[in-house]
Design a protein around this motif. Structure first.
Motif, short mmCIF file in Angstrom:
data_model
loop_
_atom_site.label_atom_id
_atom_site.label_comp_id
_atom_site.label_asym_id
_atom_site.label_seq_id
_atom_site.Cartn_x
_atom_site.Cartn_y
_atom_site.Cartn_z
N ARG A 164 43.11 38.18 38.81
CA ARG A 164 43.44 39.47 39.43
C ARG A 164 42.60 39.79 40.66
O ARG A 164 42.80 40.83 41.29
N ALA A 165 41.68 38.92 41.03
CA ALA A 165 40.73 39.22 42.12
C ALA A 165 41.45 39.49 43.44
O ALA A 165 41.13 40.48 44.13
N LEU A 166 42.38 38.66 43.82
CA LEU A 166 43.07 38.86 45.10
C LEU A 166 43.89 40.15 45.08
O LEU A 166 43.87 40.90 46.06
N GLU A 167 44.57 40.42 43.97
CA GLU A 167 45.33 41.66 43.86
C GLU A 167 44.42 42.88 43.95
O GLU A 167 44.77 43.89 44.57
N GLU A 205 41.49 43.04 45.48
CA GLU A 205 41.06 43.14 46.87
C GLU A 205 42.14 43.82 47.72
O GLU A 205 41.85 44.71 48.52
N GLN A 206 43.38 43.41 47.54
CA GLN A 206 44.49 44.01 48.29
C GLN A 206 44.67 45.49 47.92
O GLN A 206 44.95 46.31 48.79
N SER A 220 32.99 40.12 46.96
CA SER A 220 33.32 39.57 45.65
C SER A 220 32.59 38.25 45.44
O SER A 220 32.25 37.56 46.39
#
Length: 103
Positions: A59-62, A64-65, A80
């Motif tokens: 879920r890290a990219l989501e 961040e977005q 991060s």
């Protein structure tokens, strides 16, 4: 993932939105900080609220977005890194950031 918000209301909105969307299992408000930084060829300073989001690698990219989209700053701080967690805590983070699939 770490970010700062300009005030308590913004910090709470970012935290609750990320939790409601299951992008983070936990958000810790680290408290008030004072930041000094270069901005548009000047040195600025501001009192801010620092937030630490605990999420899974999935879920890290989501996350961040989400922060980028919902943050009141034009260029929010988004830092991060991957951390090693205890087995039980890591399993909890992964479980809490999974979305239920509706069949």
């Amino acid at each position: 993932m770490l970010t700062t918000a300009p005030d308590l209301d913004s910090a709470r909105k970012l935290a609750s939105g990320a939790l409601n969307a299951r992008l983070a299992a936990c958000v810790t408000q680290l408290g008030a900080v004072h930041s000094s930084y270069h901005w548009h060829n000047k040195i600025e300073s501001a009192d801010e609220i620092q937030l630490l989001f605990k999420t899974s690698a999935a879920r890290a990219l989501e996350l961040e977005q989400y922060i980028q989209t919902h943050h009141p700053y034009d260029t929010p701080e988004i830092l991060s890194w991957q951390a090693t967690a205890s087995v039980a805590y890591g399993q909890w983070i992964n479980a809490e950031t999974q979305r239920t699939l509706h069949v």
